[in-house]
Scaffold this motif. Structure first.
Motif, PDB file in Angstrom:
ATOM      1  N   SER A  27       0.825  -1.209   0.000  1.00 20.30           N
ATOM      2  CA  SER A  27       0.000   0.000   0.000  1.00 20.30           C
ATOM      3  C   SER A  27       0.859   1.258   0.000  1.00 20.30           C
ATOM      4  O   SER A  27       0.529   2.247  -0.662  1.00 20.30           O
ATOM      5  N   VAL A  28       1.971   1.231   0.728  1.00 20.12           N
ATOM      6  CA  VAL A  28       2.884   2.375   0.763  1.00 20.12           C
ATOM      7  C   VAL A  28       3.491   2.619  -0.620  1.00 20.12           C
ATOM      8  O   VAL A  28       3.535   3.760  -1.110  1.00 20.12           O
ATOM      9  N   VAL A  29       3.947   1.559  -1.265  1.00 18.56           N
ATOM     10  CA  VAL A  29       4.565   1.688  -2.585  1.00 18.56           C
ATOM     11  C   VAL A  29       3.544   2.212  -3.600  1.00 18.56           C
ATOM     12  O   VAL A  29       3.851   3.070  -4.433  1.00 18.56           O
ATOM     13  N   PHE A  30       2.315   1.712  -3.512  1.00 17.30           N
ATOM     14  CA  PHE A  30       1.253   2.207  -4.394  1.00 17.30           C
ATOM     15  C   PHE A  30       0.973   3.678  -4.121  1.00 17.30           C
ATOM     16  O   PHE A  30       0.828   4.480  -5.057  1.00 17.30           O
ATOM     17  N   LEU A  31       0.923   4.041  -2.854  1.00 20.28           N
ATOM     18  CA  LEU A  31       0.633   5.422  -2.450  1.00 20.28           C
ATOM     19  C   LEU A  31       1.652   6.398  -3.026  1.00 20.28           C
ATOM     20  O   LEU A  31       1.291   7.513  -3.441  1.00 20.28           O
ATOM     21  N   LYS A  32       2.906   6.002  -3.090  1.00 20.11           N
ATOM     22  CA  LYS A  32       3.970   6.904  -3.532  1.00 20.11           C
ATOM     23  C   LYS A  32       4.046   7.029  -5.048  1.00 20.11           C
ATOM     24  O   LYS A  32       4.785   7.863  -5.562  1.00 20.11           O
ATOM     25  N   ILE A  34       5.369   5.163  -7.356  1.00 25.21           N
ATOM     26  CA  ILE A  34       6.634   4.761  -7.982  1.00 25.21           C
ATOM     27  C   ILE A  34       6.376   4.060  -9.319  1.00 25.21           C
ATOM     28  O   ILE A  34       7.127   4.216 -10.280  1.00 25.21           O
ATOM     29  N   TYR A  35       5.314   3.270  -9.347  1.00 23.74           N
ATOM     30  CA  TYR A  35       4.970   2.498 -10.538  1.00 23.74           C
ATOM     31  C   TYR A  35       3.610   2.955 -11.066  1.00 23.74           C
ATOM     32  O   TYR A  35       2.809   3.540 -10.321  1.00 23.74           O
ATOM     33  N   PRO A  36       3.309   2.690 -12.327  1.00 17.43           N
ATOM     34  CA  PRO A  36       1.978   3.025 -12.863  1.00 17.43           C
ATOM     35  C   PRO A  36       0.883   2.314 -12.071  1.00 17.43           C
ATOM     36  O   PRO A  36       1.104   1.224 -11.520  1.00 17.43           O
ATOM     37  N   ALA A  37      -0.284   2.938 -12.030  1.00 18.40           N
ATOM     38  CA  ALA A  37      -1.398   2.353 -11.282  1.00 18.40           C
ATOM     39  C   ALA A  37      -1.745   0.962 -11.800  1.00 18.40           C
ATOM     40  O   ALA A  37      -2.204   0.100 -11.033  1.00 18.40           O
ATOM     41  N   GLY A  38      -1.492   0.723 -13.089  1.00  9.94           N
ATOM     42  CA  GLY A  38      -1.794  -0.579 -13.669  1.00  9.94           C
ATOM     43  C   GLY A  38      -0.912  -1.693 -13.158  1.00  9.94           C
ATOM     44  O   GLY A  38      -1.193  -2.873 -13.419  1.00  9.94           O
ATOM     45  N   ALA A  39       0.152  -1.357 -12.407  1.00 11.06           N
ATOM     46  CA  ALA A  39       1.024  -2.376 -11.833  1.00 11.06           C
ATOM     47  C   ALA A  39       0.408  -3.007 -10.590  1.00 11.06           C
ATOM     48  O   ALA A  39       0.994  -3.935 -10.016  1.00 11.06           O
ATOM     49  N   PHE A  40      -0.763  -2.510 -10.203  1.00 11.03           N
ATOM     50  CA  PHE A  40      -1.439  -3.020  -9.010  1.00 11.03           C
ATOM     51  C   PHE A  40      -2.874  -3.400  -9.357  1.00 11.03           C
ATOM     52  O   PHE A  40      -3.426  -2.936 -10.350  1.00 11.03           O
ATOM     53  N   GLU A  41      -3.445  -4.226  -8.508  1.00  4.86           N
ATOM     54  CA  GLU A  41      -4.843  -4.602  -8.666  1.00  4.86           C
ATOM     55  C   GLU A  41      -5.518  -4.559  -7.299  1.00  4.86           C
ATOM     56  O   GLU A  41      -4.885  -4.781  -6.273  1.00  4.86           O
ATOM     57  N   ARG A  42      -6.782  -4.258  -7.321  1.00  7.31           N
ATOM     58  CA  ARG A  42      -7.532  -4.147  -6.071  1.00  7.31           C
ATOM     59  C   ARG A  42      -7.904  -5.531  -5.554  1.00  7.31           C
ATOM     60  O   ARG A  42      -8.388  -6.375  -6.306  1.00  7.31           O
ATOM     61  N   ARG A  43      -7.669  -5.742  -4.276  1.00  7.52           N
ATOM     62  CA  ARG A  43      -8.046  -6.974  -3.595  1.00  7.52           C
ATOM     63  C   ARG A  43      -8.667  -6.618  -2.251  1.00  7.52           C
ATOM     64  O   ARG A  43      -8.561  -5.475  -1.791  1.00  7.52           O
ATOM     65  N   ASP A 139      13.984   9.666 -10.803  1.00  3.77           N
ATOM     66  CA  ASP A 139      15.072   8.684 -10.690  1.00  3.77           C
ATOM     67  C   ASP A 139      15.263   8.208  -9.245  1.00  3.77           C
ATOM     68  O   ASP A 139      16.393   7.897  -8.828  1.00  3.77           O
ATOM     69  N   CYS A 140      14.180   8.172  -8.493  1.00  3.27           N
ATOM     70  CA  CYS A 140      14.295   7.682  -7.127  1.00  3.27           C
ATOM     71  C   CYS A 140      14.190   6.156  -7.117  1.00  3.27           C
ATOM     72  O   CYS A 140      13.764   5.534  -8.091  1.00  3.27           O
ATOM     73  N   ARG A 141      14.579   5.579  -6.014  1.00  4.19           N
ATOM     74  CA  ARG A 141      14.436   4.145  -5.822  1.00  4.19           C
ATOM     75  C   ARG A 141      13.973   3.908  -4.395  1.00  4.19           C
ATOM     76  O   ARG A 141      13.922   4.833  -3.582  1.00  4.19           O
ATOM     77  N   TRP A 142      13.650   2.642  -4.079  1.00  2.00           N
ATOM     78  CA  TRP A 142      13.182   2.348  -2.729  1.00  2.00           C
ATOM     79  C   TRP A 142      13.656   0.960  -2.317  1.00  2.00           C
ATOM     80  O   TRP A 142      14.040   0.141  -3.148  1.00  2.00           O
ATOM     81  N   GLU A 143      13.621   0.715  -1.020  1.00  2.00           N
ATOM     82  CA  GLU A 143      13.987  -0.603  -0.511  1.00  2.00           C
ATOM     83  C   GLU A 143      13.324  -0.835   0.847  1.00  2.00           C
ATOM     84  O   GLU A 143      12.863   0.113   1.505  1.00  2.00           O
ATOM     85  N   ILE A 144      13.290  -2.095   1.247  1.00  2.00           N
ATOM     86  CA  ILE A 144      12.803  -2.485   2.571  1.00  2.00           C
ATOM     87  C   ILE A 144      14.028  -2.752   3.449  1.00  2.00           C
ATOM     88  O   ILE A 144      14.916  -3.509   3.062  1.00  2.00           O
TER      89      ILE A 144
END
Length: 206
Positions: A27-32, A34-43, A139-144
């Motif tokens: 949810s955090v990654v979607f919120l930010k 970083i990727y197009p909305a189409g990279a996620f699906e609602r569940r 050009d940002c990136r992220w990690e856990i």
């Protein structure tokens, strides 16, 4: 969510918490954005509509990183789990922090419904917390990243091998902290907050 009958309370708590963290981090990654909305699906999870990563590599990265923490969360070794966003110079610009504390002396039956009720409130709060965050640079990136209270003992299992010391750059000044949500129950304490660099943080030299 299937639980083993012979599981300890800490094992049951850790299992529920790891499942929640996987959904919350997605949810955090979607919120930010970083990727197009189409990279996620609602569940639907815990009776809340959430986002699930559609790309197998993204989904596997989040799943393997979080599930790899299970034995350490169960033992109370994990203090914080962070989703860190970096600029092009590899400097953190924003951190979502999940601060955890599992009561190691708790010996009663875990009321799963109570934990799920608390976790639902986190998942409902996250999507409406975007105004607290900052726009990420290009050009940002992220990690856990996981922060341990004590270093895990090296064992014959591969659990420890999944987590290696990080070379992540740290801020030189204490960060600005913005609380998002917290829960405090007898078996488990979880705090979710944002960290941003201080106004007095030295600017990186490029």
């Amino acid at each position: 969510m299937e639980r083993k009958d012979n599981q300890s309370p800490q094992g049951e708590i850790a299992g529920i918490l790891v499942e929640f963290l996987e959904v919350a981090i997605t949810s955090v990654v979607f919120l930010k954005g970083i990727y197009p909305a189409g990279a996620f699906e609602r569940r639907r999870y815990m009776n809340v509509v959430v986002q699930r990563a559609r790309h197998p590599q993204l989904r596997e990265y989040i799943h393997s990183a979080v599930s790899g923490l299970l034995p350490f969360i169960q033992k109370g070794l994990v203090e914080r789990v962070a989703v860190i966003f970096f600029d092009a110079d590899n400097i953190p610009v924003e951190r979502f922090i999940f601060k955890l504390k599992v009561n190691q002396s708790f010996g009663s039956k875990v009321e799963e419904s109570d934990l799920e009720f608390s976790f639902r409130s986190f998942l409902i709060k996250l999507p409406v917390s975007q105004h607290l965050t900052r726009v990420l640079p290009r050009d940002c990136r992220w990690e856990i990243t996981a922060y341990f209270r004590d270093l895990p003992q090296v064992s014959s299992s591969k659990d420890t091998e999944l987590w290696i010391p990080t070379g992540t750059k740290q801020w030189q000044q204490p960060p600005l902290i913005t609380p998002i949500k917290s829960m405090n129950s007898e078996p488990l304490v979880v705090q979710l907050y944002l960290e941003h660099p201080s106004l007095y943080e030295p600017k990186s030299q490029t």
